[in-house]
Design a protein around this motif. Sequence first.
Motif, PDB file in Angstrom:
ATOM      1  N   UNK A   1       0.839  -1.196   0.000  1.00 53.12           N
ATOM      2  CA  UNK A   1       0.000   0.000   0.000  1.00 53.12           C
ATOM      3  C   UNK A   1       0.876   1.249   0.000  1.00 53.12           C
ATOM      4  N   UNK A   2       0.248   2.398  -0.036  1.00 49.77           N
ATOM      5  CA  UNK A   2       0.969   3.677  -0.044  1.00 49.77           C
ATOM      6  C   UNK A   2       1.616   3.888   1.333  1.00 49.77           C
ATOM      7  N   UNK A   3       2.935   3.778   1.366  1.00 45.66           N
ATOM      8  CA  UNK A   3       3.651   3.798   2.634  1.00 45.66           C
ATOM      9  C   UNK A   3       4.540   5.025   2.825  1.00 45.66           C
ATOM     10  N   UNK A   4       4.647   5.893   1.872  1.00 43.49           N
ATOM     11  CA  UNK A   4       5.645   6.951   1.932  1.00 43.49           C
ATOM     12  C   UNK A   4       5.387   7.915   3.086  1.00 43.49           C
ATOM     13  N   UNK A   5       4.147   8.094   3.469  1.00 39.75           N
ATOM     14  CA  UNK A   5       3.868   8.993   4.591  1.00 39.75           C
ATOM     15  C   UNK A   5       4.337   8.414   5.921  1.00 39.75           C
ATOM     16  N   UNK A   6       4.450   7.089   5.991  1.00 39.31           N
ATOM     17  CA  UNK A   6       4.912   6.459   7.239  1.00 39.31           C
ATOM     18  C   UNK A   6       6.429   6.381   7.343  1.00 39.31           C
ATOM     19  N   UNK A   7       7.144   6.808   6.316  1.00 39.49           N
ATOM     20  CA  UNK A   7       8.605   6.790   6.329  1.00 39.49           C
ATOM     21  C   UNK A   7       9.127   8.216   6.578  1.00 39.49           C
ATOM     22  N   UNK A   8       9.691   8.458   7.746  1.00 46.49           N
ATOM     23  CA  UNK A   8      10.114   9.829   8.070  1.00 46.49           C
ATOM     24  C   UNK A   8      11.350  10.294   7.303  1.00 46.49           C
ATOM     25  N   UNK A   9      12.252   9.384   6.906  1.00 45.40           N
ATOM     26  CA  UNK A   9      13.515   9.778   6.298  1.00 45.40           C
ATOM     27  C   UNK A   9      13.632   9.401   4.820  1.00 45.40           C
ATOM     28  N   UNK A  10      12.601   8.814   4.260  1.00 45.44           N
ATOM     29  CA  UNK A  10      12.668   8.338   2.870  1.00 45.44           C
ATOM     30  C   UNK A  10      11.566   9.029   2.074  1.00 45.44           C
TER      31      UNK A  10
ATOM     32  N   UNK B   1       4.798   6.493  -8.268  1.00 49.54           N
ATOM     33  CA  UNK B   1       3.416   6.848  -8.590  1.00 49.54           C
ATOM     34  C   UNK B   1       2.585   5.648  -9.028  1.00 49.54           C
ATOM     35  N   UNK B   2       3.211   4.613  -9.521  1.00 44.99           N
ATOM     36  CA  UNK B   2       2.456   3.442  -9.996  1.00 44.99           C
ATOM     37  C   UNK B   2       2.120   2.457  -8.882  1.00 44.99           C
ATOM     38  N   UNK B   3       2.503   2.768  -7.629  1.00 45.68           N
ATOM     39  CA  UNK B   3       2.229   1.811  -6.555  1.00 45.68           C
ATOM     40  C   UNK B   3       0.743   1.688  -6.262  1.00 45.68           C
ATOM     41  N   UNK B   4      -0.036   2.654  -6.699  1.00 44.66           N
ATOM     42  CA  UNK B   4      -1.487   2.600  -6.464  1.00 44.66           C
ATOM     43  C   UNK B   4      -2.173   1.605  -7.387  1.00 44.66           C
ATOM     44  N   UNK B   5      -1.480   1.123  -8.388  1.00 46.26           N
ATOM     45  CA  UNK B   5      -2.054   0.170  -9.344  1.00 46.26           C
ATOM     46  C   UNK B   5      -1.599  -1.246  -9.011  1.00 46.26           C
TER      47      UNK B   5
END
Length: 460
Positions: free
Chosen positions: A217-226, A364-368
């Motif tokens: 799933x969309x995880x980028x918001x849960x990664x503080x340094x990435x 951007x394609x992780x939502x598919x």
Amino acid sequence: MASRPIVPRQHRGEAVVGGGGDQQQKKNGAAEARNRRALGDIGNLVTVRGIEGKPNRPITRSFCAQLLANAQAAAAAENNKKQVCVNVDGAPLLLDGVAARKRAGAPKPPQKKVIVKPKPEEVVEISPDTQENDAKAKQENPENKKKDGEVTAKKKAAAFTSVLTARSKAACGLTNKPKEQIVDIDAGDIGNDLAAVEYVEDIYKFYKLIEHESRPHDYMESQPEINESMRAILVDWLVDVHRKFDLSVETLYLTINIIDRFLAIKSVPRRELQLVGISAMLMASKYEEIWPPEVNDFVHLSDNAYSHEQILVMEKIILGKLEWTLTVPTPYVFLARFIKASMGDQELESMVYFLAELGVMHYATIIYCPSMIAASAVYAARCTLKKTPTWNETLRLHTGFSEPQLMDCAKLMVSFHSMAAKSKLQSVYRKYSNPERKAVALLPPAKSLLPSAALMKTTV
């Protein structure tokens, strides 16, 4: 009861059949000539043909039957005998040679108009036999065929309203188009045991069911340094490592899947992001390759940034978080099937892989889902190479997606293609600029899938 013909009383001096001698005949010769014609006109006495010495006799029932038989015999033989035609007020009378000579010697009696009664019309009853004969006659007579054809053509002529309706439907695009034939893409692999033709449809149905279970799933918001750029840099570097080790395509897609799934459930510091990538590729190589690279090879490629022990420890951590689940449907699993369904050449196959790798490299394609990425890559590749039709019933059947469903993801991939030449991340672009892969990266992107702003940039 039939009435007997009435014979009127004869006057004195008239000849009677069978009576008198030679003297009486000479004495009354003139009277005989006159009375013979008159009796003939009355109709109750007739001249006996073929009997010499007998003048006239009354018509009896047996004599009528004899006359009828003689008339029928004369009609049957009229083509073989010469006859003389005598017209009495327009009515033909046929006489043989003897009667004609007698008639010519006798003086002409006063002519009497003969009324010819019209013959009664015969009513013909049509039976099955006559119908068959009529059909044969039509076949033999070409004129009848032509007339029948004209009648049937007139019967089959369409009405004016139906013609207008058909034209209106055609103008509005409402006509029934012929159904497109679906091609059996596995027909050529029936004798190949490795193709598993008997189970391939069930296998891909199962992949479609479980692809969401292993999908990150969309995880980028849960990664503080990435962030997204760091992930793209890591994948671009791993594409170079994959090419140097000459690994299989399955290994690359499984590596990216392991990285995303791990980052979706655990926060990773920036300094360990490359270590996660190295350990993920090591695990994928052990799973997919016959001769996977050694740990020391990865240490050397990382310029000794990580030790042998650190790579093995991270490998153990990742496997624990993923619960040792490595058998997952990646985009490559669907790419292999969808490329086969597209029935394209080597250029199309290289273009599909180029667009798919550009897609998975960008976050951007992780939502598919994986099947959507694979199907969109095939669709975008066909649009780029101007294949017609761009989408057909065979692809729709095997991918499970219609053309409108793929439009957003395909446009995203074509936009990545339009920016690949000027991007700082050149690994995928260099890889598919090679003539061995038909240099598909150098081809212009599909203009039909580019937005107007991006199209202006590419043309300038």
